[in-house]
Write a protein that holds these residues in place. Structure first.
Motif, PDB file in Angstrom:
ATOM      1  N   GLU A  60       0.824  -1.210   0.000  1.00  0.00           N
ATOM      2  CA  GLU A  60       0.000   0.000   0.000  1.00  0.00           C
ATOM      3  C   GLU A  60       0.857   1.259   0.000  1.00  0.00           C
ATOM      4  OE1 GLU A  60      -3.762   2.068   2.372  1.00  0.00           O
ATOM      5  OE2 GLU A  60      -3.052   0.078   2.960  1.00  0.00           O
ATOM      6  N   GLY A  61       1.923   1.254   0.789  1.00  0.00           N
ATOM      7  CA  GLY A  61       2.796   2.422   0.831  1.00  0.00           C
ATOM      8  C   GLY A  61       3.459   2.694  -0.503  1.00  0.00           C
ATOM      9  N   VAL A  62       3.904   1.641  -1.180  1.00  0.00           N
ATOM     10  CA  VAL A  62       4.554   1.789  -2.482  1.00  0.00           C
ATOM     11  C   VAL A  62       3.565   2.300  -3.518  1.00  0.00           C
ATOM     12  CG1 VAL A  62       5.661   0.542  -4.383  1.00  0.00           C
ATOM     13  CG2 VAL A  62       6.314   0.048  -2.013  1.00  0.00           C
ATOM     14  N   VAL A  63       2.362   1.720  -3.531  1.00  0.00           N
ATOM     15  CA  VAL A  63       1.333   2.128  -4.496  1.00  0.00           C
ATOM     16  C   VAL A  63       0.987   3.601  -4.338  1.00  0.00           C
ATOM     17  CG1 VAL A  63      -1.102   1.862  -5.108  1.00  0.00           C
ATOM     18  CG2 VAL A  63       0.340  -0.160  -4.830  1.00  0.00           C
ATOM     19  N   LYS A  64       0.798   4.034  -3.109  1.00  0.00           N
ATOM     20  CA  LYS A  64       0.423   5.427  -2.866  1.00  0.00           C
ATOM     21  C   LYS A  64       1.588   6.379  -3.135  1.00  0.00           C
ATOM     22  CE  LYS A  64      -3.217   4.397   0.494  1.00  0.00           C
ATOM     23  NZ  LYS A  64      -4.283   4.721  -0.456  1.00  0.00           N
ATOM     24  N   ARG A  65       2.794   5.952  -2.778  1.00  0.00           N
ATOM     25  CA  ARG A  65       3.961   6.822  -2.959  1.00  0.00           C
ATOM     26  C   ARG A  65       4.245   7.080  -4.423  1.00  0.00           C
ATOM     27  NH1 ARG A  65       7.955   3.705  -0.886  1.00  0.00           N
ATOM     28  NH2 ARG A  65       6.962   4.009   1.131  1.00  0.00           N
ATOM     29  N   TYR A  66       4.127   6.032  -5.238  1.00  0.00           N
ATOM     30  CA  TYR A  66       4.471   6.166  -6.653  1.00  0.00           C
ATOM     31  C   TYR A  66       3.245   6.246  -7.562  1.00  0.00           C
ATOM     32  CZ  TYR A  66       9.099   4.988  -4.931  1.00  0.00           C
ATOM     33  OH  TYR A  66      10.284   4.990  -4.231  1.00  0.00           O
ATOM     34  N   LYS A  67       2.056   6.333  -6.945  1.00  0.00           N
ATOM     35  CA  LYS A  67       0.805   6.481  -7.702  1.00  0.00           C
ATOM     36  C   LYS A  67       0.649   5.389  -8.767  1.00  0.00           C
ATOM     37  CE  LYS A  67       0.397  11.474  -7.023  1.00  0.00           C
ATOM     38  NZ  LYS A  67       1.454  11.578  -6.016  1.00  0.00           N
ATOM     39  N   ILE A  68       0.885   4.160  -8.355  1.00  0.00           N
ATOM     40  CA  ILE A  68       0.767   3.010  -9.268  1.00  0.00           C
ATOM     41  C   ILE A  68      -0.693   2.581  -9.363  1.00  0.00           C
ATOM     42  CG2 ILE A  68       1.435   0.595  -9.608  1.00  0.00           C
ATOM     43  CD1 ILE A  68       4.089   1.279  -8.235  1.00  0.00           C
TER      44      ILE A  68
END
Length: 212
Positions: free
Chosen positions: A141-149
Motif C-alpha cells: 500500500e505504501g509503495v502504491v500510494k507513494r508512486y501512484k501506481i
C-alpha cells in the motif's frame, strides 16, 4: 489523432498489438516501408481489414505501391495503444510465473514496467529476483500510494488471489491483471483481466484433437 473521440471495436483492439509486434520485427530487419498487404500476409489476415484497423489507429497515410513508413506507423500505433508512456505496475507472487515476469524484458516494448514485487514467503522476501528486490506484501500500500501506481499483477496460487486482490484495491490499484485461475470479487469500478492458462491450454488441446 484523438483516440478518446473514437469508438473502437474489441476485435480491432485485439489486432492492433499484433500489428505492432510484427512492425517491430520488420523494423529490426531494416524494412523501411510496409503495406497493409504485407502485414496481412505476415499475420494471415485480410488486407482490407488491416487497412481499416490502421485507419482507426493511425494518422499516417499509406502511399500507393510503397505503403506506410514503418517507423511512423510504429509511433502512431504505440501512441494509440498507450505504449508510448511507461505504465508502472506492482506484482504479487514471486513464484515460478512471477519470477519469469520479473525477468521478461519484452514488457518494456509495451510500456509496462514492473516497479515493485511482493510476496509473503520469508525465504523470498528481502531477496533479489531478476534484479528486483522482493518486499513483503505489507509494504504494498505504501509503495502504491507513494508512486501512484494503478496496475497490479497477481501471480499467486488460487487460494491467495482474493486476499491479494483485496489488498490491491485497498491500496488504490485501479486495474488488475490476474493469472490465478479463480474468479475474483472486486468493486465494479476496478478493471480486471483474468488469464486462465489451464483453460487456454485445454482449449488448444481440444482444437488439436479436432484437427486430427
Amino acid at each position: 489523432m484523438n483516440k478518446d473521440n473514437i469508438e473502437v471495436s474489441k476485435a480491432t483492439l485485439n489486432r492492433l498489438p499484433l500489428y505492432l509486434k510484427y512492425l517491430y520485427q520488420l523494423d529490426k530487419m531494416g524494412v523501411k516501408t510496409v503495406s497493409s498487404t504485407l502485414i496481412a500476409g505476415g499475420l494471415n489476415l485480410n488486407p482490407v481489414q488491416v487497412r481499416k484497423d490502421i485507419a482507426v489507429a493511425s494518422s499516417v497515410a499509406g502511399k500507393p505501391k510503397t505503403g506506410y513508413v514503418t517507423k511512423e506507423l510504429i509511433v502512431d500505433l504505440e501512441s494509440f495503444l498507450g505504449y508510448d508512456n511507461t505504465h508502472d505496475a506492482v506484482l504479487v507472487g514471486v513464484g515460478g510465473l512471477g519470477s519469469a515476469f520479473l525477468g521478461y524484458k519484452g514488457f518494456e516494448h509495451y510500456g509496462l514496467n514492473i516497479a515493485a514485487a511482493f510476496d509473503v514467503n520469508p525465504q523470498i522476501v528481502g531477496s533479489e529476483v531478476n534484479g528486483k528486490l522482493v518486499q513483503h506484501i505489507d509494504e504494498l500500500e505504501g509503495v502504491v500510494k507513494r508512486y501512484k501506481i494503478r496496475l497490479g499483477i497477481i501471480t499467486v496460487p488460487s487460494k491467495a488471489a482474493q486476499e491479494v486482490a483485496d489488498v490491491m484495491v485497498k491500496a488504490g490499484i485501479k486495474a488488475i491483471w490476474n493469472f490465478a485461475p479463480v474468479h475474483l470479487n472486486i468493486p465494479s469500478d476496478i478493471e480486471i483481466k483474468t488469464e486462465d492458462l489451464a483453460a487456454n491450454l485445454a482449449l488448444l488441446s481440444m482444437k488439436i484433437n479436432n484437427i486430427d
